[in-house]
Design an enzyme around this catalytic site. Structure first.
Site, mmCIF file in Angstrom:
data_model
loop_
_atom_site.group_PDB
_atom_site.id
_atom_site.type_symbol
_atom_site.label_atom_id
_atom_site.label_comp_id
_atom_site.label_asym_id
_atom_site.label_seq_id
_atom_site.Cartn_x
_atom_site.Cartn_y
_atom_site.Cartn_z
ATOM 1 N N ALA A 1 39.004 48.558 -43.369
ATOM 2 C CA ALA A 1 39.771 47.609 -44.185
ATOM 3 C C ALA A 1 40.178 46.359 -43.418
ATOM 4 C CB ALA A 1 41.022 48.301 -44.735
ATOM 5 N N TYR B 1 -7.575 29.410 -40.638
ATOM 6 C CA TYR B 1 -6.522 29.840 -41.570
ATOM 7 C C TYR B 1 -7.174 30.539 -42.756
ATOM 8 C CZ TYR B 1 -3.168 29.846 -45.345
ATOM 9 O OH TYR B 1 -2.369 30.247 -46.375
ATOM 10 N N LYS C 1 -2.700 34.992 -44.002
ATOM 11 C CA LYS C 1 -1.609 35.202 -44.962
ATOM 12 C C LYS C 1 -2.146 35.908 -46.193
ATOM 13 C CE LYS C 1 -0.540 33.364 -48.475
ATOM 14 N NZ LYS C 1 -0.372 32.591 -49.686
ATOM 15 N N ASN D 1 -18.333 37.579 -40.015
ATOM 16 C CA ASN D 1 -17.905 36.696 -38.936
ATOM 17 C C ASN D 1 -17.448 35.371 -39.526
ATOM 18 O OD1 ASN D 1 -17.800 36.383 -35.901
ATOM 19 N ND2 ASN D 1 -18.779 34.477 -36.578
ATOM 20 N N GLU E 1 50.657 54.007 -27.793
ATOM 21 C CA GLU E 1 49.874 52.779 -27.864
ATOM 22 C C GLU E 1 50.102 51.936 -26.610
ATOM 23 O OE1 GLU E 1 47.466 51.846 -30.316
ATOM 24 O OE2 GLU E 1 47.854 53.990 -30.305
ATOM 25 N N ARG F 1 39.364 38.544 -34.422
ATOM 26 C CA ARG F 1 38.776 38.027 -33.185
ATOM 27 C C ARG F 1 37.267 37.767 -33.291
ATOM 28 N NH1 ARG F 1 41.115 42.507 -29.356
ATOM 29 N NH2 ARG F 1 41.419 43.506 -31.370
HETATM 30 C C1 UD1 Z 1 43.506 52.108 -32.517
HETATM 31 C C2 UD1 Z 1 44.431 53.255 -32.053
HETATM 32 C C3 UD1 Z 1 44.392 53.349 -30.521
HETATM 33 C C4 UD1 Z 1 42.954 53.531 -30.064
HETATM 34 C C5 UD1 Z 1 42.053 52.427 -30.609
HETATM 35 C C6 UD1 Z 1 40.616 52.737 -30.315
HETATM 36 C C7 UD1 Z 1 46.224 53.272 -33.709
HETATM 37 C C8 UD1 Z 1 47.634 52.982 -33.964
HETATM 38 N N1 UD1 Z 1 45.779 52.985 -32.486
HETATM 39 O O1 UD1 Z 1 44.063 50.917 -32.025
HETATM 40 O O2 UD1 Z 1 45.186 54.438 -30.080
HETATM 41 O O3 UD1 Z 1 42.918 53.548 -28.636
HETATM 42 O O4 UD1 Z 1 42.176 52.335 -32.046
HETATM 43 O O5 UD1 Z 1 39.770 51.695 -30.699
HETATM 44 O O6 UD1 Z 1 45.559 53.801 -34.562
HETATM 45 N N2 UD1 Z 1 42.206 49.467 -40.100
HETATM 46 C C9 UD1 Z 1 42.333 49.639 -41.452
HETATM 47 N N3 UD1 Z 1 43.530 49.359 -42.045
HETATM 48 C C10 UD1 Z 1 44.606 48.917 -41.332
HETATM 49 C C11 UD1 Z 1 44.467 48.752 -39.943
HETATM 50 C C12 UD1 Z 1 43.264 49.046 -39.349
HETATM 51 O O7 UD1 Z 1 41.371 50.039 -42.116
HETATM 52 O O8 UD1 Z 1 45.637 48.694 -41.937
HETATM 53 C C13 UD1 Z 1 40.926 49.777 -39.480
HETATM 54 C C14 UD1 Z 1 40.294 48.588 -38.787
HETATM 55 O O9 UD1 Z 1 39.419 47.909 -39.672
HETATM 56 C C15 UD1 Z 1 39.520 49.251 -37.643
HETATM 57 C C16 UD1 Z 1 40.337 50.527 -37.334
HETATM 58 O O10 UD1 Z 1 41.150 50.752 -38.475
HETATM 59 O O11 UD1 Z 1 38.213 49.636 -38.050
HETATM 60 C C17 UD1 Z 1 41.179 50.419 -36.054
HETATM 61 O O12 UD1 Z 1 42.170 49.402 -36.211
HETATM 62 P P1 UD1 Z 1 42.637 48.489 -35.018
HETATM 63 O O13 UD1 Z 1 43.678 47.579 -35.512
HETATM 64 O O14 UD1 Z 1 41.448 47.915 -34.337
HETATM 65 O O15 UD1 Z 1 43.361 49.577 -34.048
HETATM 66 P P2 UD1 Z 1 43.580 49.408 -32.495
HETATM 67 O O16 UD1 Z 1 44.736 48.514 -32.239
HETATM 68 O O17 UD1 Z 1 42.284 49.086 -31.850
HETATM 69 MG MG MG Z 2 40.363 48.152 -32.543
#
Ligand code: UD1
Ligand code: MG
Length: 452
Positions: A9, A362, A347, A373, A155, A14
């Protein structure tokens, strides 16, 4: 019973992109598709994707997976909040839930199987995938006892300096006993530095929880920016190439070669430097592809030589010799033992077995028989400015050098055309066709200025 939920989601700020992060391509497949394929070997009963940012686009990109259920997370309030969205969808589900991040595309199916096996064997409430890595910055840190039972996940941003020294990290991949997770999900709170609901808090509420260390930490790499996407591509490539070398394919300078994981290669094939094999491509055994070639969505037979050439959406028969500098595109069929040589473009054409088009030609929209040939510099005039027209050339015919074949045109069997001919009308079988001006010789002729 196993269900899989993919967290997809997030926006992926980045990446600096209009495209949602999980739809970025890695080796021809989107990140989320790779995650989905990675877990399909587990044959889960249910597959759910949690979508939010540009949900319509993510859904549209996943139409090839009719069994995938979409769950909307309209506001992205954290990974725990994302998993909470599953509650109404899995009310009656009784089994294990595997939670995967949509931005971790390199996980091997074997790793997921081992995670699930550990989970089921110990009847854990949760089992989480971990790794011990040299640079744990940004990851949640995992603290556990000597028997791999979890004490806590904290975290990165919530860690003390001392806790940050721990190099065991949370990969963001979890296996839950759904009934137990279901009971604790409503208890999550957002009283942390990000004011988000963390799935890691749910893990902290459960017991017993075990960790499973992945052997190769490159598998758990998450993609957050384009630099990481490029690094993941390199990892994927070395994995694919290592597998083919182990299966009996020779690669010369593998670092300069790229191969999609949809490609099949026979034993004793040799892939030379600067060669790229893409899409639905097969390379027959004993073939030598490259250097400097691109083959996409094409079937290359056995013992083919293909050098400095581009082949797209076409097939090449066994023992054919292609290039250097041939361009073959749009459903071309080259027969066995053909020669398609220097600076030749084909082609939408078919060449019968043992036919040669060796130099500077071509052929478009042409059906050429066997043992034909085509002389150097021959062109099919297949386009009248509005429509494309067909050229047919019968078996055993010999088209002289520098011919212009104006389509629609049928040239019979065993025909010879004279060099330099412009052939505009059909030629019957077994004859010589000459279509060029007669040469005139004027003895003693001098230019006017020379006579004064
Ligand atoms: C998360 C973990 C962390 C772990 C890391 C590994 C948590 C709180 N932390 O951190 O411990 O080391 O992943 O990569 O879970 N997403 C949603 N909905 C949301 C938020 C995120 O679907 O509301 C999805 C993002 O699209 C992504 C995944 O969840 O695919 C991870 O979210 P992200 O914000 O990247 O978590 P991290 O801070 O990396
Ligand atoms: Mg992440």
């Amino acid at each position: 019973m196993v269900a899989v939920a993919i967290l997809a989601a997030g926006k992926g700020t980045r990446m600096r992109s209009d495209l949602p992060k999980v739809l970025h391509l890695l080796g021809g497949r989107s990140l989320v598709e790779r995650v989905l394929i990675g877990c399909s070997e587990l044959k889960p009963e249910r597959q759910l994707a949690i979508v939010g940012y540009q949900a319509h686009r993510v859904k549209a990109a996943m139409l090839d997976y009719p069994n995938l259920e979409f769950v909307e997370q309209t506001e992205q309030l954290g990974t725990g909040h994302a998993v909470q969205q599953l509650l109404p969808h899995l009310v009656d589900f009784d089994g294990d839930l595997l939670v995967l991040n949509g931005d971790v595309p390199l996980l091997r199916p074997e790793t997921l199987k081992a995670l699930l096996a550990t989970h089921q064997q110990h009847q854990n409430a949760a089992t989480i995938l971990t790794a011990q890595i040299t640079n744990p910055q940004g990851y949640g840190r995992v603290f556990c006892d000597g028997n791999n039972f979890l004490n806590k996940i904290i975290e990165d941003r919530d860690c003390t300096d001392a806790q940050r020294q721990n190099r065991r990290v949370n990969a963001g991949i979890y296996c839950f006993n759904w009934r137990k997770l279901q009971a604790v999900l409503p208890k999550l709170q957002s009283n942390n530095s990000q004011q988000e609901y963390y799935i890691t808090d749910a893990v902290n509420f459960l017991d017993p929880v075990m960790v499973y260390d992945v052997a190769d930490d490159r598998e758990i790499m998450g993609i957050n920016d384009r630099r990481q996407l490029a690094t993941a591509y390199q990892i994927l490539q070395s994995r694919i190439k290592d597998d083919w070398m182990a299966a009996g394919v020779t690669m010369i300078d593998p670092d300069s070669i790229t191969i999609d994981d949809t490609v099949e290669i026979g034993v004793d094939a040799t892939i030379e430097p600067q060669t790229h094999l893409r899409g639905n491509t097969t390379i027959g055994s004993g073939s030598r592809i490259g250097p400097g070639s691109l083959v996409e969505n094409s079937q290359i037979g056995t013992n083919v030589t293909l050098m400095y050439s581009v082949v797209l959406d076409s097939s090449i028969g066994n023992n054919a010799n292609i290039g250097p500098f041939a361009h073959i595109r749009q459903q071309v069929q080259v027969g066995e033992s053909c020669r398609v040589g220097n600076f030749v473009e084909l082609k939408k054409s078919a060449l019968g077995d043992n036919t040669n088009v060796a130099h500077l030609s071509y052929l478009g929209d042409a059906t050429v028989g066997k043992q034909v040939n085509i002389g150097a510099g021959t062109i099919t005039v297949n386009y009248d400015g509005k429509h494309k027209h067909q050229t047919t050339i019968g078996n055993f015919s010999r088209i002289g050098s520098h011919n212009t074949l104006v389509a629609p045109l049928t040239i019979g069997v065993q025909v010879t055309t004279a060099a330099g001919s412009t052939i505009v009308t059909n030629v019957p079988d077994d004859c010589l066709a000459i279509a060029r001006a007669h040469q005139t010789i004027k003895p003693g002729w001098r230019p006017k200025w020379h006579q004064d």
